[in-house]
Write a protein that holds these residues in place. Structure first.
Motif, mmCIF file in Angstrom:
data_model
loop_
_atom_site.group_PDB
_atom_site.id
_atom_site.type_symbol
_atom_site.label_atom_id
_atom_site.label_comp_id
_atom_site.label_asym_id
_atom_site.label_seq_id
_atom_site.Cartn_x
_atom_site.Cartn_y
_atom_site.Cartn_z
ATOM 1 N N SER A 50 19.427 30.077 -50.281
ATOM 2 C CA SER A 50 19.294 29.704 -51.679
ATOM 3 C C SER A 50 17.849 29.344 -51.980
ATOM 4 C CB SER A 50 20.210 28.511 -51.991
ATOM 5 O OG SER A 50 19.882 27.933 -53.226
ATOM 6 N N ALA A 51 17.338 29.878 -53.081
ATOM 7 C CA ALA A 51 15.973 29.559 -53.487
ATOM 8 C C ALA A 51 15.852 28.079 -53.830
ATOM 9 C CB ALA A 51 15.574 30.412 -54.688
ATOM 10 N N LEU A 52 16.921 27.506 -54.413
ATOM 11 C CA LEU A 52 16.904 26.095 -54.775
ATOM 12 C C LEU A 52 16.824 25.214 -53.531
ATOM 13 C CD1 LEU A 52 17.045 24.060 -57.076
ATOM 14 C CD2 LEU A 52 19.547 24.090 -56.858
ATOM 15 N N VAL A 53 17.600 25.574 -52.504
ATOM 16 C CA VAL A 53 17.560 24.817 -51.248
ATOM 17 C C VAL A 53 16.182 24.926 -50.601
ATOM 18 C CG1 VAL A 53 18.453 24.701 -48.888
ATOM 19 C CG2 VAL A 53 20.031 24.989 -50.809
ATOM 20 N N ASN A 54 15.643 26.134 -50.573
ATOM 21 C CA ASN A 54 14.317 26.338 -49.982
ATOM 22 C C ASN A 54 13.253 25.538 -50.736
ATOM 23 O OD1 ASN A 54 15.432 28.073 -48.135
ATOM 24 N ND2 ASN A 54 14.851 29.927 -49.234
ATOM 25 N N LEU A 55 13.376 25.495 -52.063
ATOM 26 C CA LEU A 55 12.433 24.736 -52.866
ATOM 27 C C LEU A 55 12.523 23.252 -52.538
ATOM 28 C CD1 LEU A 55 10.460 24.245 -55.171
ATOM 29 C CD2 LEU A 55 12.409 24.273 -56.748
ATOM 30 N N PHE A 56 13.730 22.739 -52.470
ATOM 31 C CA PHE A 56 13.922 21.319 -52.162
ATOM 32 C C PHE A 56 13.324 20.974 -50.796
ATOM 33 C CE2 PHE A 56 16.476 18.058 -49.983
ATOM 34 C CZ PHE A 56 16.249 16.980 -50.824
ATOM 35 N N VAL A 57 13.590 21.801 -49.812
ATOM 36 C CA VAL A 57 13.071 21.560 -48.464
ATOM 37 C C VAL A 57 11.541 21.601 -48.468
ATOM 38 C CG1 VAL A 57 12.932 22.500 -46.118
ATOM 39 C CG2 VAL A 57 15.141 22.383 -47.293
ATOM 40 N N SER A 58 10.978 22.587 -49.151
ATOM 41 C CA SER A 58 9.516 22.720 -49.194
ATOM 42 C C SER A 58 8.861 21.514 -49.856
ATOM 43 C CB SER A 58 9.116 23.995 -49.947
ATOM 44 O OG SER A 58 9.579 25.148 -49.277
ATOM 45 N N VAL A 59 9.459 21.050 -50.946
ATOM 46 C CA VAL A 59 8.903 19.904 -51.663
ATOM 47 C C VAL A 59 8.946 18.650 -50.787
ATOM 48 C CG1 VAL A 59 9.267 18.325 -53.607
ATOM 49 C CG2 VAL A 59 9.382 20.798 -53.961
ATOM 50 N N VAL A 60 10.072 18.433 -50.118
ATOM 51 C CA VAL A 60 10.205 17.253 -49.259
ATOM 52 C C VAL A 60 9.243 17.315 -48.081
ATOM 53 C CG1 VAL A 60 11.736 15.966 -47.729
ATOM 54 C CG2 VAL A 60 12.585 16.808 -49.912
ATOM 55 N N LEU A 61 9.149 18.485 -47.453
ATOM 56 C CA LEU A 61 8.241 18.621 -46.313
ATOM 57 C C LEU A 61 6.783 18.457 -46.745
ATOM 58 C CD1 LEU A 61 9.869 21.566 -44.310
ATOM 59 C CD2 LEU A 61 9.968 19.118 -43.821
ATOM 60 N N ALA A 62 6.455 18.995 -47.924
ATOM 61 C CA ALA A 62 5.092 18.849 -48.426
ATOM 62 C C ALA A 62 4.768 17.390 -48.701
ATOM 63 C CB ALA A 62 4.904 19.671 -49.697
ATOM 64 N N GLY A 63 5.759 16.653 -49.161
ATOM 65 C CA GLY A 63 5.546 15.242 -49.463
ATOM 66 C C GLY A 63 5.686 14.316 -48.278
ATOM 67 N N ALA A 64 6.039 14.856 -47.120
ATOM 68 C CA ALA A 64 6.270 14.007 -45.948
ATOM 69 C C ALA A 64 5.023 13.230 -45.547
ATOM 70 C CB ALA A 64 6.760 14.855 -44.772
ATOM 71 N N THR A 65 3.845 13.879 -45.644
ATOM 72 C CA THR A 65 2.617 13.165 -45.292
ATOM 73 C C THR A 65 2.368 12.023 -46.270
ATOM 74 O OG1 THR A 65 1.341 14.796 -46.563
ATOM 75 C CG2 THR A 65 1.524 15.141 -44.197
ATOM 76 N N GLY A 66 2.708 12.244 -47.535
ATOM 77 C CA GLY A 66 2.553 11.175 -48.514
ATOM 78 C C GLY A 66 3.502 10.023 -48.249
ATOM 79 N N ILE A 67 4.729 10.355 -47.860
ATOM 80 C CA ILE A 67 5.696 9.314 -47.517
ATOM 81 C C ILE A 67 5.187 8.530 -46.309
ATOM 82 C CG2 ILE A 67 8.044 8.887 -46.704
ATOM 83 C CD1 ILE A 67 8.876 11.418 -48.263
ATOM 84 N N GLY A 68 4.666 9.258 -45.323
ATOM 85 C CA GLY A 68 4.096 8.602 -44.153
ATOM 86 C C GLY A 68 2.912 7.726 -44.526
ATOM 87 N N GLY A 69 2.075 8.225 -45.446
ATOM 88 C CA GLY A 69 0.932 7.442 -45.902
ATOM 89 C C GLY A 69 1.369 6.174 -46.604
ATOM 90 N N PHE A 70 2.426 6.261 -47.411
ATOM 91 C CA PHE A 70 2.921 5.077 -48.098
ATOM 92 C C PHE A 70 3.494 4.065 -47.105
ATOM 93 C CE2 PHE A 70 6.206 2.582 -50.223
ATOM 94 C CZ PHE A 70 5.490 2.057 -51.282
ATOM 95 N N VAL A 71 4.224 4.553 -46.107
ATOM 96 C CA VAL A 71 4.770 3.654 -45.082
ATOM 97 C C VAL A 71 3.629 2.951 -44.342
ATOM 98 C CG1 VAL A 71 6.036 3.574 -42.895
ATOM 99 C CG2 VAL A 71 6.906 4.953 -44.793
#
Length: 313
Positions: A50-71
């Protein structure tokens, strides 16, 4: 000086700057790995379906460094959200809009110059549903990337370096060192991208200086986040250029770069060419002029070197 005093700042009740940076790297890597493994496990059966699933995964993975930075900022730096450059209010929103407009305008200038002199050819223009969905997906992705990378590289790394330098140098020198070192890290971080080179690394470092300038002159991440999002989106989602070596294969305008790689950036994208470098230099001038117009003067914000810690104490 005892080992404890070398590592620990009793007055601020946290690690000293060099050790905070090391701890930040560890935390960001750990959080990214946990999120990556978790997402991979949770969506292993539906990835690619699903393109929607792939988009969600990509967005979360892209933001993972930001989440890590916030932590890291929360538990290692012990800083407030506002001190990270996200003191969001009306003034922040105005600066953010300026950043969005500037990033899109700079990339449009690259496109216009390239087309006018024959370095860039327009192959097709389309606004069909598939292209619009693809553009929307890229916008979501680049919003995640823009926020994550600015929070980590400027909000955490640049600030930590500047804070650490303020004890030995004046405020301006401390901020310049933080700006240059964080920009160099930004450039090196893109060295593993497809088609990367020494030239692309140097140009991405310059892009880091442009983005960081909006932060150190205002003390907020509004301008760099806005520029980062619109620069990348207009680059890849509108004009079809490679974005730091990544070709996303969907855009509203299809283009072919047919000028010299030295000028166009070749397969890495405009950032690695003289067109991109010129746009970055122009962007710095525009940021300085905007800050002077809006705030009455152009100077480094000294609060970049002074942490706001009370919220966590």
């Amino acid at each position: 000086m005892s080992l404890r005093r070398l590592v620990w700042n009793d007055a601020e009740r946290r690690l000293r700057a060099p050790f905070r940076l090391i701890a930040t790297v560890v935390v960001v890597v750990a959080v990214s790995l946990v999120i990556g493994v978790g997402i991979g496990t949770a969506f292993s059966d539906v990835l690619g379906s699903s393109a929607l699933v792939n988009l969600f995964v990509s967005v979360v993975l892209a933001g993972a460094t930001g989440i890590g930075g916030f932590v890291a900022a929360r538990y290692v730096d012990r800083r407030t959200v506002a001190d990270l450059g996200f003191g969001i209010d009306r003034a922040w929103g105005v600066d953010f809009v300026f950043g969005l407009v500037l990033g899109g305008a700079l990339m449009s200038a690259i496109f216009a110059v390239g087309v006018s002199v024959g370095w860039i050819a327009i192959d097709a223009v389309g606004f069909g549903i598939d292209r619009l969905v693809g553009a929307a997906a890229l916008l979501s992705f680049f919003v995640s990337v823009g926020i994550a990378e600015e929070l980590l590289l400027r909000g955490v790394v640049l600030t930590d370096i500047a804070e650490g330098m303020r004890w030995r140098f004046d405020v301006s020198t401390a901020i310049v060192v933080g700006l240059l070192l964080s920009s160099a890290i930004f450039g090196i971080a893109h060295l593993t991208n497809p088609n990367a080179s020494v030239a692309s690394t140097l140009s991405i470092t310059l892009a880091g200086v442009m983005l960081g300038l909006g932060y150190v002159l205002t003390g907020d991440l509004a301008i760099p986040v806005g520029i980062h999002i619109s620069w990348n989106f207009v680059q890849g989602g509108v004009y079809g250029f490679a974005v730091s070596g990544l070709d996303f294969g969907t855009s509203l305008v299809e283009t072919t770069e047919q000028g010299p790689d030295l000028v166009t950036g070749g397969p890495f994208g405009p950032e690695a060419g003289l067109l991109g470098v010129g746009a970055m230099l122009l962007g710095m001038v525009c940021i300085a002029l905007y800050v002077r117009f809006r705030y009455g003067e152009v100077r480094f914000d000294p609060e970049v070197t002074v942490p706001e810690l009370r919220w966590w104490q």
